[in-house]
Every structure is written in C-alpha cells, then in structure tokens.
Design a protein around this motif. Structure first.
Motif, PDB file in Angstrom:
ATOM      1  N   THR A   1       0.822  -1.206   0.000  1.00  0.00           N
ATOM      2  CA  THR A   1       0.000   0.000   0.000  1.00  0.00           C
ATOM      3  C   THR A   1       0.859   1.260   0.000  1.00  0.00           C
ATOM      4  O   THR A   1       0.425   2.319  -0.436  1.00  0.00           O
ATOM      5  N   HIS A   2       2.082   1.136   0.485  1.00  0.00           N
ATOM      6  CA  HIS A   2       3.017   2.267   0.482  1.00  0.00           C
ATOM      7  C   HIS A   2       3.820   2.338  -0.815  1.00  0.00           C
ATOM      8  O   HIS A   2       4.049   3.427  -1.357  1.00  0.00           O
ATOM      9  N   THR A   3       4.262   1.187  -1.313  1.00  0.00           N
ATOM     10  CA  THR A   3       5.134   1.163  -2.498  1.00  0.00           C
ATOM     11  C   THR A   3       4.360   1.285  -3.794  1.00  0.00           C
ATOM     12  O   THR A   3       4.906   1.694  -4.818  1.00  0.00           O
ATOM     13  N   GLY A   4       3.066   0.908  -3.751  1.00  0.00           N
ATOM     14  CA  GLY A   4       2.270   0.948  -4.974  1.00  0.00           C
ATOM     15  C   GLY A   4       2.538  -0.237  -5.881  1.00  0.00           C
ATOM     16  O   GLY A   4       2.010  -0.310  -6.999  1.00  0.00           O
ATOM     17  N   GLU A   5       3.342  -1.174  -5.422  1.00  0.00           N
ATOM     18  CA  GLU A   5       3.677  -2.351  -6.218  1.00  0.00           C
ATOM     19  C   GLU A   5       2.427  -3.222  -6.384  1.00  0.00           C
ATOM     20  O   GLU A   5       1.675  -3.437  -5.444  1.00  0.00           O
ATOM     21  N   LYS A   6       2.209  -3.721  -7.597  1.00  0.00           N
ATOM     22  CA  LYS A   6       1.029  -4.527  -7.912  1.00  0.00           C
ATOM     23  C   LYS A   6       1.480  -5.857  -8.516  1.00  0.00           C
ATOM     24  O   LYS A   6       1.796  -5.937  -9.709  1.00  0.00           O
ATOM     25  N   LEU A   7       1.496  -6.883  -7.677  1.00  0.00           N
ATOM     26  CA  LEU A   7       2.031  -8.186  -8.077  1.00  0.00           C
ATOM     27  C   LEU A   7       1.022  -9.050  -8.813  1.00  0.00           C
ATOM     28  O   LEU A   7       1.403  -9.980  -9.517  1.00  0.00           O
ATOM     29  N   TYR A   8      -0.262  -8.760  -8.638  1.00  0.00           N
ATOM     30  CA  TYR A   8      -1.286  -9.651  -9.154  1.00  0.00           C
ATOM     31  C   TYR A   8      -1.980  -9.013 -10.367  1.00  0.00           C
ATOM     32  O   TYR A   8      -2.600  -7.960 -10.255  1.00  0.00           O
ATOM     33  N   SER A   9      -1.856  -9.670 -11.508  1.00  0.00           N
ATOM     34  CA  SER A   9      -2.376  -9.126 -12.764  1.00  0.00           C
ATOM     35  C   SER A   9      -3.520  -9.974 -13.306  1.00  0.00           C
ATOM     36  O   SER A   9      -3.501 -11.200 -13.209  1.00  0.00           O
ATOM     37  N   CYS A  10      -4.515  -9.297 -13.895  1.00  0.00           N
ATOM     38  CA  CYS A  10      -5.629  -9.974 -14.546  1.00  0.00           C
ATOM     39  C   CYS A  10      -5.187 -10.411 -15.937  1.00  0.00           C
ATOM     40  O   CYS A  10      -4.690  -9.593 -16.720  1.00  0.00           O
ATOM     41  N   GLU A  11      -5.360 -11.698 -16.238  1.00  0.00           N
ATOM     42  CA  GLU A  11      -4.913 -12.222 -17.521  1.00  0.00           C
ATOM     43  C   GLU A  11      -5.862 -11.884 -18.655  1.00  0.00           C
ATOM     44  O   GLU A  11      -5.554 -12.128 -19.823  1.00  0.00           O
ATOM     45  N   ILE A  12      -7.021 -11.300 -18.320  1.00  0.00           N
ATOM     46  CA  ILE A  12      -7.996 -10.956 -19.353  1.00  0.00           C
ATOM     47  C   ILE A  12      -7.832  -9.514 -19.821  1.00  0.00           C
ATOM     48  O   ILE A  12      -7.756  -9.237 -21.007  1.00  0.00           O
ATOM     49  N   CYS A  13      -7.770  -8.570 -18.849  1.00  0.00           N
ATOM     50  CA  CYS A  13      -7.697  -7.153 -19.227  1.00  0.00           C
ATOM     51  C   CYS A  13      -6.399  -6.483 -18.803  1.00  0.00           C
ATOM     52  O   CYS A  13      -6.214  -5.295 -19.043  1.00  0.00           O
TER      53      CYS A  13
END
Length: 314
Positions: free
Chosen positions: A74-86
């Motif tokens: 929540t501090h770093t803004g890192e987003k590890l989980y991606s939607c494979e559709i969009c």
C-alpha cells in the motif's frame, strides 16, 4: 492456471501457475518461499498474539511477515497480481479475485431482503442502506446525511461552488456528472424519457415526472399563505409574487413589469405582433391563449367570463 498465448511462459513448479514474464514468476515465488520458511514462526506468533514484524513506512506491526509484505504494498504501490484478461494489476490477491467477477459476471453476494445480487460485498453493504434507511455519511457544513460517501462528495459541491464537469460544446459547467449528461441532450436533441399516457418525450427524467402531474392532477406544492396548490415548484415560486407584490420581470421595450415570466412573454407579443394561437373554425389568430378561448364562445354560443381576462397582459 495455464493460459496458452503462443508466447514463452514461465511455470511455477510449486502451484502450477504460469507467467509471461520471468520477473513476475520471481515475485510470485516469494509467496512460497515465505510460506515454507515462516510457517513455524507464523504459528508461534499467531498463538502468542505478538506482532514482531513492523512496517518501515509507518508504525503498523503484524504477527506474520506475509501480512507485513501485503501491507507495505500500500506504500510502495507495487502490484504483483495481474488480470490475464484485461491486464489490470492489483496489490492484493483478494482484490484480483473480486475483480474477476467483472469478467465472469458472478454475483456471489445476495440481499436477503429483496434478492438483489452483487459482485462485490461492499456493493451489497451499500445496497442494504436502502432497506435500513441508514445514512452514515454526514455533511459537516449543513448536517445533511447520505447513504453513500460518493453522494456526500457530490453534495459538497453545493457548498464549495465547484463545477468540475464542463460541456465541450458550449462550455457550461456543472457540479454533477449526471447534470452534464442531462445537459448534453440539449445539443443532441435526445429525449429518452417518454410518457406512457400521451407519448410525450422529455430530455430529463424530472421533466417527465413533472409532466405526469398533468395526467394525475397531483399538486404537491402548496402556498403557506393562501393554500393554493401547484403541480410544479416553479409555479408556486411565481405565485408567491402575488403576495409579495414583487414584479421581477420587466419589458425592455416599454418598461412594464410582471410577477411571472410567462406574463412578460405574453406581453411581448403586443410589441412583436405575434399571434401564435389560431381558431380551427374560422382561422382567426390571437396573441394570447386566453383571447382564443374567449373568441371560441362566438362559435359555441357559450357565455364566457370575460371579466377574468388578465389585466397584466397589457
């Protein structure tokens, strides 16, 4: 979960997930490495209630390192989980799971009162306010309360005068996006709201609602002084000038003033010579609708109340 895209994929040997980028696989492996190395420590810390893992960004602390890691995203803004559709990405796995309902159409959260279903638990919670009448979000300026925080946010524009939504055609600005949407119909000519009784159509839903009172005879707006009632709020506002003596509408040609704008509009025809009201029997034309009504008595033989003609037209 393997998706065949025709491109090189990187397989997780632990759970079978595949990734299009090696970096994503490496990030993913942290979950398994963390689970294996911290399992015994996690069990101990959870049972003891100790919070030994502290956030380097704020003062929050956690009993499990994996919870700390999720929090720090929540501090770093890192987003590890991606939607494979969009290809949308999220910092939490649970958020990705909720997002997938958009694609699957799944609505797992149902209202026990009316049966409405929702894809998000938070949407169900908001919906329940409709049944309970709960309005937990209050305006600190005027005290008005609302069931949704988003509605409170829009309401605040009435105090700040902020109008962030602008028309690209004429430049008019509005405090609410819905008002801009309604305004755009002035330019497009769209009238999506139709009367089921007479077929008249309107650009605004509120205009249709007001029109329906013609058919129902409903007059919900009452004068507190004389008790007269009206089908429209604007009509009541104009009526109040009778009691106050106020005549805010002035003729630019002769200076005559009137209590209602419609009366000024009628008066202007004296100067323009316009006669938009026609007799269907003899073809005579009149500048005022009331004059046409009086004229019709010559054809019907009915004795009219001529003394009721409005003096303020002159």
């Amino acid at each position: 979960m393997e998706v065949d895209t025709g491109e090189e994929s990187f397989l997780c040997q632990v759970c079978g997930f595949t990734f299009s980028k090696e970096l994503d696989l490496q990030k993913h492996m942290c979950i398994h490495n963390e689970d294996n190395s911290q399992k015994s420590n996690l069990k101990k810390s959870m049972s003891s209630g100790q919070k030994t893992f502290s956030c380097t960004f704020c003062e929050s602390s956690f009993s499990a390192k994996c919870n700390l890691r999720r929090h720090e995203l929540t501090h770093t803004g890192e987003k590890l989980y991606s939607c494979e559709i969009c290809e949308s990405s999220f910092s939490q796995k649970s958020t990705l799971k909720r997002h997938m309902h958009i694609h699957t159409g799944e609505k797992a959260f149902s209202c026990e009162i009316c049966g409405s279903s929702f894809s998000q638990k938070s949407n169900l919670k908001v919906h329940l306010h409709m049944h309970s009448g709960e309005k937990p979000f209050s305006c600190e300026i005027c005290g008005s309360s609302f069931s949704l925080q988003s509605i409170l946010k829009v309401h605040m524009h009435t105090h700040t005068g902020d109008k962030p939504f602008s028309c690209e055609v004429c430049g008019s600005s509005f405090s609410q996006q819905s008002h801009l949407k309604g305004h755009m119909r002035v330019h497009t000519g769209e009238k999506p709201f139709s009367c089921e009784v007479c077929g008249s159509s309107f650009a605004q839903k509120s205009h249709l609602k007001g029109h329906m009172r013609i058919h129902t005879g409903e007059k919900p707006f009452s004068c507190e002084i004389c008790g007269a009632s009206f089908s429209h709020k604007l009509s009541l506002k104009g009526h109040m000038h009778v009691h106050t003596g106020q005549k805010p509408f002035s003729c630019e040609v002769c200076g005559s003033s009137f209590s209602q704008q419609s009366h000024l509009k009628d008066h202007i025809r004296i100067h323009t010579g316009e006669k938009p009201f026609y007799c269907e029997i003899c073809g005579s034309s009149f500048s005022h609708k009331l004059s046409l009504k009086v004229h019709m008595h010559t054809h019907t033989g009915e004795v009219g109340d001529f003394h009721l003609m409005r003096k303020d037209l002159l």
